[in-house]
Design a protein around this motif. Structure first.
Motif, PDB file in Angstrom:
ATOM      1  N   ASP A 124      57.560 -46.835 -26.879  1.00 30.92           N
ATOM      2  CA  ASP A 124      56.316 -47.307 -26.928  1.00 30.92           C
ATOM      3  C   ASP A 124      55.175 -47.976 -27.457  1.00 30.92           C
ATOM      4  N   GLY A 125      55.497 -48.340 -28.938  1.00 34.31           N
ATOM      5  CA  GLY A 125      54.896 -49.485 -29.299  1.00 34.31           C
ATOM      6  C   GLY A 125      55.204 -50.409 -29.240  1.00 34.31           C
ATOM      7  N   ILE A 126      55.389 -51.182 -28.865  1.00 32.32           N
ATOM      8  CA  ILE A 126      55.875 -52.817 -28.569  1.00 32.32           C
ATOM      9  C   ILE A 126      55.822 -53.066 -26.990  1.00 32.32           C
ATOM     10  N   ARG A 127      54.670 -54.245 -26.590  1.00 35.52           N
ATOM     11  CA  ARG A 127      54.719 -55.317 -25.887  1.00 35.52           C
ATOM     12  C   ARG A 127      55.940 -56.123 -25.413  1.00 35.52           C
ATOM     13  N   TRP A 128      57.153 -55.977 -24.271  1.00 38.43           N
ATOM     14  CA  TRP A 128      57.540 -55.430 -23.862  1.00 38.43           C
ATOM     15  C   TRP A 128      57.613 -56.578 -22.271  1.00 38.43           C
ATOM     16  N   ARG A 129      58.803 -57.762 -21.983  1.00 42.22           N
ATOM     17  CA  ARG A 129      58.674 -58.852 -20.905  1.00 42.22           C
ATOM     18  C   ARG A 129      59.439 -58.581 -19.836  1.00 42.22           C
ATOM     19  N   ALA A 130      58.908 -59.217 -19.030  1.00 46.46           N
ATOM     20  CA  ALA A 130      60.409 -59.065 -17.583  1.00 46.46           C
ATOM     21  C   ALA A 130      61.819 -59.733 -18.093  1.00 46.46           C
ATOM     22  N   GLY A 131      62.476 -58.901 -17.540  1.00 47.20           N
ATOM     23  CA  GLY A 131      63.746 -59.658 -17.966  1.00 47.20           C
ATOM     24  C   GLY A 131      64.177 -59.674 -19.160  1.00 47.20           C
ATOM     25  N   GLN A 132      63.894 -58.746 -19.809  1.00 47.46           N
ATOM     26  CA  GLN A 132      64.271 -58.512 -21.155  1.00 47.46           C
ATOM     27  C   GLN A 132      65.485 -57.066 -21.268  1.00 47.46           C
ATOM     28  N   GLY A 187      71.956 -52.745 -12.550  1.00 46.54           N
ATOM     29  CA  GLY A 187      71.419 -53.989 -11.941  1.00 46.54           C
ATOM     30  C   GLY A 187      72.672 -55.627 -13.162  1.00 46.54           C
ATOM     31  N   GLU A 188      71.638 -56.503 -13.613  1.00 44.75           N
ATOM     32  CA  GLU A 188      72.026 -57.221 -14.342  1.00 44.75           C
ATOM     33  C   GLU A 188      72.106 -56.591 -15.965  1.00 44.75           C
ATOM     34  N   LEU A 189      71.329 -55.495 -16.606  1.00 48.27           N
ATOM     35  CA  LEU A 189      71.978 -55.141 -17.927  1.00 48.27           C
ATOM     36  C   LEU A 189      72.975 -54.550 -17.962  1.00 48.27           C
ATOM     37  N   ASN A 190      73.523 -54.010 -15.879  1.00 46.96           N
ATOM     38  CA  ASN A 190      74.895 -53.385 -16.885  1.00 46.96           C
ATOM     39  C   ASN A 190      75.852 -54.361 -16.690  1.00 46.96           C
ATOM     40  N   GLY A 191      75.239 -55.042 -16.263  1.00 50.32           N
ATOM     41  CA  GLY A 191      76.822 -56.116 -16.548  1.00 50.32           C
ATOM     42  C   GLY A 191      76.955 -56.787 -17.869  1.00 50.32           C
ATOM     43  N   ILE A 192      75.315 -57.328 -18.304  1.00 41.94           N
ATOM     44  CA  ILE A 192      75.795 -57.420 -19.954  1.00 41.94           C
ATOM     45  C   ILE A 192      75.987 -56.284 -20.230  1.00 41.94           C
ATOM     46  N   LEU A 193      75.379 -55.286 -20.172  1.00 40.76           N
ATOM     47  CA  LEU A 193      76.669 -53.864 -21.333  1.00 40.76           C
ATOM     48  C   LEU A 193      78.095 -54.382 -21.537  1.00 40.76           C
ATOM     49  N   LEU A 194      78.665 -54.279 -19.626  1.00 41.15           N
ATOM     50  CA  LEU A 194      79.576 -54.002 -19.580  1.00 41.15           C
ATOM     51  C   LEU A 194      80.254 -55.142 -20.209  1.00 41.15           C
ATOM     52  N   ALA A 195      80.000 -56.564 -19.953  1.00 40.04           N
ATOM     53  CA  ALA A 195      80.335 -57.714 -20.860  1.00 40.04           C
ATOM     54  C   ALA A 195      80.723 -57.321 -22.783  1.00 40.04           C
ATOM     55  N   LEU A 196      79.905 -57.159 -23.049  1.00 41.38           N
ATOM     56  CA  LEU A 196      79.353 -56.748 -24.558  1.00 41.38           C
ATOM     57  C   LEU A 196      81.361 -56.477 -24.889  1.00 41.38           C
ATOM     58  N   VAL A 197      80.703 -54.459 -23.704  1.00 40.32           N
ATOM     59  CA  VAL A 197      82.404 -54.047 -24.372  1.00 40.32           C
ATOM     60  C   VAL A 197      83.161 -54.508 -24.507  1.00 40.32           C
ATOM     61  N   ALA A 215      60.265 -50.260 -19.364  1.00 37.27           N
ATOM     62  CA  ALA A 215      60.226 -50.717 -17.996  1.00 37.27           C
ATOM     63  C   ALA A 215      58.769 -50.997 -17.375  1.00 37.27           C
ATOM     64  N   ALA A 216      57.933 -49.994 -17.720  1.00 36.58           N
ATOM     65  CA  ALA A 216      56.893 -49.833 -16.939  1.00 36.58           C
ATOM     66  C   ALA A 216      56.433 -51.678 -17.774  1.00 36.58           C
ATOM     67  N   ASP A 217      57.062 -52.431 -18.540  1.00 37.38           N
ATOM     68  CA  ASP A 217      56.103 -53.798 -18.673  1.00 37.38           C
ATOM     69  C   ASP A 217      57.383 -55.053 -18.725  1.00 37.38           C
ATOM     70  N   GLY A 218      57.864 -54.311 -17.562  1.00 36.30           N
ATOM     71  CA  GLY A 218      59.585 -55.137 -16.718  1.00 36.30           C
ATOM     72  C   GLY A 218      60.468 -55.813 -17.366  1.00 36.30           C
ATOM     73  N   ALA A 219      61.060 -54.622 -18.263  1.00 36.94           N
ATOM     74  CA  ALA A 219      62.005 -54.909 -19.016  1.00 36.94           C
ATOM     75  C   ALA A 219      63.623 -54.259 -18.452  1.00 36.94           C
ATOM     76  N   MET A 220      64.392 -54.378 -18.116  1.00 36.31           N
ATOM     77  CA  MET A 220      65.520 -53.216 -17.990  1.00 36.31           C
ATOM     78  C   MET A 220      65.952 -52.835 -19.233  1.00 36.31           C
ATOM     79  N   THR A 221      66.392 -51.585 -18.708  1.00 40.52           N
ATOM     80  CA  THR A 221      66.762 -50.308 -19.626  1.00 40.52           C
ATOM     81  C   THR A 221      68.072 -50.043 -19.454  1.00 40.52           C
ATOM     82  N   GLY A 222      68.610 -49.441 -20.690  1.00 39.33           N
ATOM     83  CA  GLY A 222      69.580 -48.813 -20.767  1.00 39.33           C
ATOM     84  C   GLY A 222      69.655 -48.422 -21.799  1.00 39.33           C
ATOM     85  N   GLY A 223      71.267 -47.302 -22.152  1.00 46.28           N
ATOM     86  CA  GLY A 223      71.731 -47.083 -22.693  1.00 46.28           C
ATOM     87  C   GLY A 223      72.956 -47.357 -23.161  1.00 46.28           C
TER      88      GLY A 223
END
Length: 296
Positions: free
Chosen positions: A86-94, A148-158, A112-120
């Motif tokens: 909550d204390g950070i300004r995020w940006r779209a796409g990160q 979406g994209e973040l899911n693919g990135i996290l799978l690639a990291l795994v 997510a409201a700032d446009g970032a992709m979120t996950g666990g």
């Protein structure tokens, strides 16, 4: 820039929180050829320890880290994850990801409201010793929750970490994390009970554990080879009613809590023995009857 246009090895990864899990994961990612760009932590000494093994890992304030990194892992204690996000300004796409097993991804709503992709992103491993955890991480399972994209990135990291992926639906994290506890800290509890029984005749923990641990390893090997039901040893698995009765009598002489826990665990083992074919329905009913009649 969309994440899909950035090669995984060039993705700028940042960590907010320099605790045991964060260090182990960051060191593992660095070893796997990923770019751990920066760490932010309220403790300068801890941040320095985090960054020391990683070439070109900067120590930044949280906002600067968020401004520069493509993927941010929040590895602070669970109770502070939402406040950090909550204390950070995020940006779209990160990407913004927390590593808690029990906390829902919804706590990252500000990102997510700032446009970032979120996950666990929760590694199913113990982190008492970060260096040991980093060595044991390959082959472990990492539970991810993203779209979406973040899911693919996290799978690639795994995959890059040499781990297996477990994908979790929204709303299941607390149940998932509770289940993991049975395979981690509750082993300590069960072994603690066994040691306590050994101590009833004067033995010590240092005498009991070397005797018990090879048996634990053997049971784990049996489970891995044959599954939970067929890999279960012990008197219930073979329908040895007499031994169960002896256990109940002996433990009842110690204290009610010891007897109660044994009875409850033993009752749970009956369905496994039946599923494995080690006992028939009549023998299962007989064992359950003896256990339920045992007074605590």
């Amino acid at each position: 820039m969309p994440h899909t246009s950035i090669p995984l090895s060039q993705l700028k990864i940042g960590f907010i929180g320099a605790g045991r899990l964060g260090r182990a994961l960051a060191w593992s990612l660095d070893t796997a050829g990923c770019r751990v760009h920066a760490v932010a932590s309220r403790g300068a000494e801890r941040a320095a320890e985090f960054a020391a093994p990683i070439a070109h890992c900067a120590q930044y304030p949280t906002q600067q880290l968020a401004d520069e990194c493509d993927l941010v892992f929040i590895t602070t204690p669970d109770a502070t994850i939402q406040a950090v996000a909550d204390g950070i300004r995020w940006r779209a796409g990160q990407g913004v990801v927390h590593c808690s097993g029990a906390t829902e991804v919804a706590v990252l709503a500000k990102a997510a409201a700032d446009g970032a992709m979120t996950g666990g992103f929760h590694p199913m491993q113990t982190f008492a010793d970060p260096a040991a955890a980093a060595r044991s991480l390959p082959g472990s399972t990492i539970t991810i929750e993203a779209q979406g994209e973040l899911n693919g990135i996290l799978l690639a990291l795994v995959e890059r970490l040499g781990c297996a992926a477990n994908q979790l639906p929204a709303g299941a994290r607390a149940r998932y994390h509770a289940a993991a506890g049975y395979a981690s800290q509750y082993i300590n509890v069960v072994l603690g009970e066994a040691v306590r029984i050994w101590q009833s005749w004067g033995a010590t923990e240092s005498q009991a554990l070397p005797a018990l641990l090879p048996m634990v390893r053997g049971t784990l090997a049996s489970i891995e080879a044959a599954g939970l039901a067929k890999g279960m040893p012990g008197p219930v698995s073979r329908g040895d009613v007499g031994t169960v009765e002896k256990h109940l009598a002996a433990l009842g002489e110690l204290d009610d809590d010891t007897l109660r826990l044994y009875r409850d665990l033993c009752l749970r083992s009956v369905s496994l023995a039946f599923a494995a074919g080690g006992i028939d329905a009549d023998k299962a009913a007989r064992i359950e009857g003896i256990l339920r009649e045992a007074k605590s």
